[in-house]
Design a protein around this motif. Structure first.
Motif, short mmCIF file in Angstrom:
data_model
loop_
_atom_site.label_atom_id
_atom_site.label_comp_id
_atom_site.label_asym_id
_atom_site.label_seq_id
_atom_site.Cartn_x
_atom_site.Cartn_y
_atom_site.Cartn_z
N LEU A 1 0.87 -1.19 -0.09
CA LEU A 1 0.05 -0.08 0.00
C LEU A 1 0.69 1.28 -0.03
CD1 LEU A 1 -1.46 0.48 3.61
CD2 LEU A 1 0.30 -1.34 3.25
N ILE A 2 0.30 2.56 -0.46
CA ILE A 2 0.96 3.73 -0.45
C ILE A 2 -0.12 4.57 -0.23
CG2 ILE A 2 0.53 4.06 -2.92
CD1 ILE A 2 3.24 5.36 -2.92
N ARG A 3 0.21 5.63 0.62
CA ARG A 3 -0.69 6.70 1.09
C ARG A 3 -0.24 8.03 0.92
NH1 ARG A 3 -1.39 7.06 7.25
NH2 ARG A 3 0.49 8.40 7.15
N VAL A 4 -1.18 8.75 -0.06
CA VAL A 4 -0.74 10.15 -0.21
C VAL A 4 -1.64 11.02 0.09
CG1 VAL A 4 -0.12 11.79 -2.18
CG2 VAL A 4 0.64 9.23 -2.42
N VAL A 5 -1.03 12.04 0.77
CA VAL A 5 -2.08 13.39 1.37
C VAL A 5 -1.88 14.60 0.67
CG1 VAL A 5 -3.03 14.26 3.10
CG2 VAL A 5 -2.63 12.05 3.43
N THR A 6 -2.62 15.45 0.19
CA THR A 6 -2.56 16.56 -0.34
C THR A 6 -3.05 17.72 0.29
OG1 THR A 6 -2.22 15.34 -2.73
CG2 THR A 6 -2.40 17.98 -2.79
N VAL A 7 -2.49 18.62 0.79
CA VAL A 7 -2.86 19.87 1.52
C VAL A 7 -2.36 20.79 0.65
CG1 VAL A 7 -2.97 21.18 3.51
CG2 VAL A 7 -2.82 18.68 3.80
N ILE A 8 -1.00 21.26 0.80
CA ILE A 8 -0.38 22.45 0.10
C ILE A 8 0.26 21.61 -1.10
CG2 ILE A 8 1.18 24.36 -0.18
CD1 ILE A 8 0.15 25.02 2.66
N ARG A 9 1.35 20.83 -0.37
CA ARG A 9 2.15 19.93 -1.37
C ARG A 9 2.00 18.36 -1.15
NH1 ARG A 9 8.47 20.59 -1.18
NH2 ARG A 9 8.57 19.79 1.00
N PRO A 10 1.93 17.69 -1.75
CA PRO A 10 1.49 16.40 -1.57
C PRO A 10 2.48 15.56 -1.04
CG PRO A 10 1.37 16.74 -3.98
CD PRO A 10 1.95 17.86 -3.33
N ARG A 11 2.18 14.65 0.22
CA ARG A 11 3.05 14.15 1.04
C ARG A 11 2.69 12.73 1.13
NH1 ARG A 11 2.38 13.41 6.59
NH2 ARG A 11 4.36 13.20 7.55
#
Length: 263
Positions: free
Chosen positions: A187-197
């Motif tokens: 699995l991979i988790r990506v969260v985007t607020v200002i810059r994706p993380r």
């Protein structure tokens, strides 16, 4: 604001430390707020503290008041480059619990070298938001158990340390997965607020060294690139040499380091 050296502009004897709300403190000098302290539980159940003060004397008085009322263990996170703030917490009895490097990760597949990367035979990538939640939680638990049995889950990024109920899946829609016919392998988790993380990349122990992690990164970074993001960020525990090698191998650059301090 970071702790600064004490100057004659502040009367230490006149300073009053007041608890203004649950887990919130103010330092007052002649009714002027010259410092603030705060404590909050993170989802994993640990209690983190922070202090915003200009003077060392204010920092130390706030720390003393907070530590007298809060249960141990306590944690805080500082930028390792902020030597004054780090020194303040060390004066309060905190020691280094872990160090994480922050990387800036390019998304352009021509830069990462992931343009032609595909998952191995029999494995497909399920995009974020389309994963089966029960299978997602099953692979999360399996990977967590495998990591805990070897290097320990404390080697994972700080934000994915399990919560009290043992769950690390906060928002299933943020995860893309590598799927076999009847189960998920990684699995991979990506969260985007200002810059994706990129918060986590993990593959089951028996499925490692097959290129699954690179395929997950190729999918996630390619998706971000097509959405107009040139870079993402991620954190890697200093002891996780495999993760460091994975990201540095696609052109990621270490930019800073954070310390998690514990008392």
């Amino acid at each position: 604001m970071n702790a600064k050296p004490f100057t004659s502009g502040l009367s230490e004897n006149a300073m009053v430390i007041t608890r203004v709300a649950d887990r919130q403190w103010h330092a007052l000098d002649d009714d002027l707020v010259v410092g603030r302290g705060h404590a909050a539980h993170r989802p994993d159940g640990r209690l983190f503290v922070s202090i915003d003060a200009w003077y060392d004397a204010t920092f130390d008085r706030l720390a003393e008041a907070m530590l007298a009322e809060l249960p141990a263990p306590l944690y805080t996170v500082v930028d390792e480059a902020d030597v004054e703030l780090t020194a303040g917490w060390r004066r309060a009895g905190f020691t280094i619990g872990r160090r994480e490097w922050e990387y800036v990760v390019p998304t352009d597949p021509r830069v990462t070298g992931l343009e032609a990367v595909l998952p191995p035979s029999g494995v497909t990538i399920v995009p974020a938001g389309r994963a089966d939640e029960s299978l997602l939680r099953a692979v999360d638990r399996a990977i967590r158990d495998e990591v805990e049995a070897t290097v320990g889950w404390q080697s994972m990024p700080a934000e994915v340390i399990p919560r009290p109920e043992g769950d690390t899946i906060v928002d299933p829609s943020k995860y893309a997965v590598a799927a076999a016919r009847d189960r998920y392998l990684g699995l991979i988790r990506v969260v985007t607020v200002i810059r994706p993380r990129i918060g986590l990349v993990a593959v089951r122990a028996g499925e490692q060294r097959r290129g699954i992690a690179r395929a997950l990164l190729a999918h996630a970074l390619g998706t971000l690139h097509r959405s107009g993001f040139a870079e993402a960020s991620t954190e890697v525990h200093e002891s996780n040499q495999a993760a460091s090698a994975l990201f540095e191998g696609i052109g990621a650059r270490p930019m800073s380091s954070n310390l998690e301090l514990v008392r």
